[in-house]
Scaffold this active site. Structure first.
Site, PDB file in Angstrom:
ATOM      1  N   PRO A 118      -1.869  -1.451   4.012  1.00 11.38           N
ATOM      2  CA  PRO A 118      -1.607  -2.124   5.294  1.00 11.38           C
ATOM      3  C   PRO A 118      -0.127  -2.037   5.669  1.00 11.38           C
ATOM      4  CG  PRO A 118      -3.076  -3.451   3.958  1.00 11.38           C
ATOM      5  CD  PRO A 118      -2.631  -2.315   3.083  1.00 11.38           C
ATOM      6  N   CYS A 119       0.108  -1.653   6.915  1.00  8.07           N
ATOM      7  CA  CYS A 119       1.493  -1.458   7.355  1.00  8.07           C
ATOM      8  C   CYS A 119       2.122  -2.726   7.917  1.00  8.07           C
ATOM      9  CB  CYS A 119       1.562  -0.351   8.410  1.00  8.07           C
ATOM     10  SG  CYS A 119       0.729  -0.777   9.973  1.00  8.07           S
ATOM     11  N   GLN A 120       1.303  -3.737   8.261  1.00  8.60           N
ATOM     12  CA  GLN A 120       1.825  -4.909   8.952  1.00  8.60           C
ATOM     13  C   GLN A 120       2.962  -5.609   8.199  1.00  8.60           C
ATOM     14  OE1 GLN A 120      -1.347  -4.226   8.495  1.00  8.60           O
ATOM     15  NE2 GLN A 120      -2.521  -4.472  10.377  1.00  8.60           N
ATOM     16  N   PRO A 121       2.921  -5.704   6.861  1.00  4.75           N
ATOM     17  CA  PRO A 121       4.034  -6.362   6.177  1.00  4.75           C
ATOM     18  C   PRO A 121       5.355  -5.601   6.278  1.00  4.75           C
ATOM     19  CG  PRO A 121       2.073  -6.331   4.790  1.00  4.75           C
ATOM     20  CD  PRO A 121       1.814  -5.403   5.948  1.00  4.75           C
ATOM     21  N   HIS A 122       5.317  -4.359   6.765  1.00  5.67           N
ATOM     22  CA  HIS A 122       6.519  -3.519   6.757  1.00  5.67           C
ATOM     23  C   HIS A 122       6.959  -3.066   8.141  1.00  5.67           C
ATOM     24  CE1 HIS A 122       5.333  -3.456   2.581  1.00  5.67           C
ATOM     25  NE2 HIS A 122       4.206  -2.857   2.915  1.00  5.67           N
TER      26      HIS A 122
END
Length: 451
Positions: A118-122
């Site tokens: 998942p890219c959302q944390p970055h």
């Protein structure tokens, strides 16, 4: 790769709609075609591929994935990791990556792991980018890092490829990933690549990591002569000539490679060869269902649209919010011939908002919307699939690859969301090719490491 055949086995984590699977098949297809230019292009000359498992938390993703890759008989996608309560009929339901045990992964014996955590944390928009490790969406990736650290050395995959957003390389999650790779003696390299570098008119820069292990292991005593023939030492000279050479087992200052010349991934500053958007548009598209609503066109928010035409050689990054929000979610296209008497108006709009990133625009207080009723539309799901490099026709897919399509009951908004979360298949296939080349050039036909 199994110990008794020339079959490359792999696991696909965060499988989405199958981007990495398509990418790996495309890489092998391309390498095989190049190797068989002399005419020896037979089924026997192809390296076989087998997916041992594809895992994603989204039932919708799994539905599309298995629409294109129906599970077969005793494949792991049906039985390997299903829980005791899960029936075969529910094989396309999501399976938690965190539920995969060390035993599961060791027994799979997969030669290659592919993943897009998942890219959302970055993302740059995330307010707590430095706190990515405590983001619940990072839990599964942390689990995979722990599995890499704890698995028996001989059962670890020989190749790992990863995709994420730019900025991931600076995260605590990536530091944990590098630490795990270094502890298990992987050689690894980082890349920042954009589809425009592969002549695709879509801006989607992404971070990629390639990790390769050369550790000798009886578990992987295999005949890779076929793979070596396919690779044909095509990358050796480039590895020696790049300004920032591939480096391995190093700290957080890992250099970022931004082009791959031998694979026609050109310098990011070059725009030569980029195709016009018209090459990716479908003549038979139902425009009426794709038109931007009049109430949006007449609102102040229309100022934030990224406006493109079929002749353009660019389009902005598409996100999972495409079609729901205006700002920064992807381009909309003006694909009608200029109407008589409106030339001046169209030219004025293009001058104001075309080629200017939405986040860089300054709002014009005199703006009163756009008089483009019936002229401005969104891209269709299949048009976006083409921009993302998915093979939508047999000619694109090649002899050994499955074409991509959506199930008939997959709505347009679902298609936009799925592709907004996907990877670019063409760029990812170049990463797979780099990984296979790095492995094959170092391992001898006898399975031993070349000095």
């Amino acid at each position: 790769m199994s110990s008794s055949s020339e079959t490359l086995t792999y696991l696909e984590f965060y499988s989405g709609v199958g981007g990495w699977r398509y990418a790996l098949h495309a890489a092998i297809e391309r390498l095989t075609r190049e190797n068989n230019e002399a005419g020896d292009d037979t089924p026997e000359s192809r390296l076989k591929l087998k997916c041992l498992g594809a895992f994603d938390h989204s039932d919708l993703c799994n539905k599309v994935y298995y629409h294109n890759f129906p599970p077969q008989g005793n494949d792991a996608e049906i039985s390997m990791y299903k829980t005791k309560k899960r029936k075969k009929s529910s094989s396309t339901k999501s399976v938690s990556i965190e539920s995969l045990t060390k035993k599961n992964l060791e027994e799979s014996g997969a030669f290659m792991w592919m993943m897009s955590p998942p890219c959302q944390p970055h993302t740059r928009q995330h307010n707590n980018q430095k706190e990515d490790m405590i983001d619940p969406r990072s839990k599964s990736f942390i689990h995979l890092c722990e599995m890499i650290t704890s698995m028996q050395q001989e059962t670890l995959p020989r190749i790992i490829v990863l995709e994420n957003v730019i900025g991931f390389e600076e995260s605590s999650s990536c530091r944990m990933f590098r630490k795990a790779l270094k502890a298990r003696r992987y050689n690894f390299a980082h890349f920042h690549l954009n589809p425009t570098q592969c002549n695709i008119p879509n801006d989607r820069p992404r971070h990629y990591t390639v990790a390769v292990m050369y550790e000798s292991s009886s578990h992987f005593q295999i005949d890779i002569s076929q793979l070596k023939n396919i690779v044909h030492n095509k990358m050796s000279a480039w590895f020696e000539s790049v300004k920032e050479p591939i480096q391995y087992n190093i700290d957080d200052k890992t250099p970022i490679n931004t082009c791959i010349d031998p694979l026609q991934v050109q310098d990011p500053t070059s725009e030569s060869g980029v195709l016009p958007l018209s090459e990716f548009l479908d003549a038979g598209t139902d425009r009426e269902s794709l038109l931007v609503l009049d109430k949006i066109l007449s609102s102040n928010s229309s100022w934030c649209f990224d406006f493109v035409t079929p002749s353009d050689k660019r389009s902005s990054c598409v996100t999972s919010s495409y079609g729901r929000f205006v700002r920064g979610t992807g381009s909309v296209i003006y694909d009608r011939d200029t109407k008589q008497g409106s030339n001046e108006m169209i030219a004025s709009i293009l001058e104001k908002i075309k080629l200017v990133k939405p986040e860089e625009r300054q709002f014009d207080e005199t703006w009163n919307g756009m008089d483009l009723k019936g002229d401005l539309r969104y891209f269709s799901g299949m048009e976006l699939a083409k921009l993302f490099g998915f093979p939508t026709s047999k000619g694109q897919a090649g002899e050994a690859q499955q074409t991509f399509s959506f199930p008939s009951d997959c709505t347009l908004k679902q298609q936009w969301k799925l592709l907004g979360n996907s990877i670019n298949v063409i760029v990812a296939s170049k990463i797979c090719e780099v990984a296979l080349t790095l492995y094959a050039e170092k391992i001898g036909d006898d399975g031993c490491i070349r000095k």
